[in-house]
Design a protein around this motif. Sequence first.
Motif, PDB file in Angstrom:
ATOM      1  N   PHE A   1       0.763  -1.294  -0.112  1.00 43.32           N
ATOM      2  CA  PHE A   1      -0.173  -0.002  -0.056  1.00 43.32           C
ATOM      3  C   PHE A   1       0.834   1.114   0.001  1.00 43.32           C
TER       4      PHE A   1
ATOM      5  N   ALA B   1       2.321  -5.842   2.383  1.00 48.80           N
ATOM      6  CA  ALA B   1       0.807  -6.463   2.855  1.00 48.80           C
ATOM      7  C   ALA B   1       0.717  -7.683   2.782  1.00 48.80           C
TER       8      ALA B   1
ATOM      9  N   GLY C   1      -3.687  -8.150  10.566  1.00 46.92           N
ATOM     10  CA  GLY C   1      -2.870  -7.388   9.797  1.00 46.92           C
ATOM     11  C   GLY C   1      -1.801  -8.380   8.883  1.00 46.92           C
ATOM     12  N   ALA C   2      -2.126  -9.609   8.994  1.00 44.00           N
ATOM     13  CA  ALA C   2      -1.222 -10.760   8.206  1.00 44.00           C
ATOM     14  C   ALA C   2      -1.542 -10.696   6.720  1.00 44.00           C
ATOM     15  N   GLY C   3      -2.701 -10.115   6.131  1.00 45.28           N
ATOM     16  CA  GLY C   3      -2.713  -9.900   4.955  1.00 45.28           C
ATOM     17  C   GLY C   3      -3.828 -10.729   4.421  1.00 45.28           C
ATOM     18  N   LYS C   4      -4.604 -11.383   5.188  1.00 41.88           N
ATOM     19  CA  LYS C   4      -5.962 -12.211   4.808  1.00 41.88           C
ATOM     20  C   LYS C   4      -6.664 -11.564   4.036  1.00 41.88           C
ATOM     21  N   SER C   5      -7.302 -10.365   4.383  1.00 41.14           N
ATOM     22  CA  SER C   5      -8.352  -9.530   3.752  1.00 41.14           C
ATOM     23  C   SER C   5      -7.866  -9.101   2.405  1.00 41.14           C
ATOM     24  N   THR C   6      -6.668  -8.547   2.256  1.00 44.34           N
ATOM     25  CA  THR C   6      -5.717  -8.135   1.007  1.00 44.34           C
ATOM     26  C   THR C   6      -5.654  -9.103   0.103  1.00 44.34           C
TER      27      THR C   6
END
Length: 238
Positions: free
Chosen positions: A11, A18, A39-44
């Motif tokens: 980002f 991310a 914050g691990a990046g799952k949603s991204t």
Amino acid sequence: MLEIKDLSVRFQGNKDDALSHINLSFEKGEFVCILGKSGAGKSTFIRCLNGLQKPTTGEVYWNNHSLFDMNEEQLRKIRREMGMIFQHFNLVPRLTVMQNVLTGTFGYRSTFKNLLGLFSAEEINRAKETIEDVGLTDQINRKVELLSGGQKQRVGIARALLQQPKVFLGDEPVSSLDPGTSNHIFNLIQDIHNQHQLLTIINVHDVHLAKRYATRLIALKDGKMIFDGRPEEFDEEK
Ligand code: ADP
Ligand code: ADP
């Protein structure tokens, strides 16, 4: 059917990725849970799979077609094949269960079609069937704002199902539900997954849920993939 090649997302303004150099491929029938702390990046990652997030580098191939080479029209068509459910349900609180299901995950234009009563008898019948499939027939004309969390997610699932998706994506769909309700929702997702032979990919932060339902478990940490394998082989201490 879904292939991820060297996917990275950084980002603007951030020093770290991310998501960092992710390579994966998924086939129909897999029930994948993605584990990782906040914050691990799952949603991204999930957002890259349906083209909502453009990667900094890398590609996502849907049946050998690159998502990021597609125009908006083509992407919309692909997204209809990907049913998506969300942590905060993304429903329209003042509309009824039926109206929410008909509205569709991404089709805000169809809200107006909905309010104007422009759906065909066939569309309405199919919506009734999906509402029955999730066990909400007795709530069909209630406003969504009056429902419990578990019932709201059932509406979300029915709405996703109406599109007859091939892939079922969940971005922390049970994170705002209590453990008992989370189990009910996962049971329902598993039934639907088996019945329609889908590819299901769901973010969770609860290791026990992931181990109970997944056929394949992926763990992310600081944007990197640290595990990809059978749930029983995953050691949560690492
Ligand atoms: P998770 O879903 O596992 O909680 P996310 O994918 O939301 O993780 O976030 C991964 C990393 O990317 C985090 O460090 C987060 O702060 C950052 N991030 C996510 N979205 C944005 C954004 N829109 N702008 C800047 N940083 C973001
Ligand atoms: P809540 O948030 O109200 O607890 P739940 O997801 O736990 O919502 O489900 C509510 C009730 O519906 C539960 O008692 C559950 O056993 C029942 N139920 C679950 N699946 C179905 C179904 N497919 N059809 C009818 N009822 C169901």
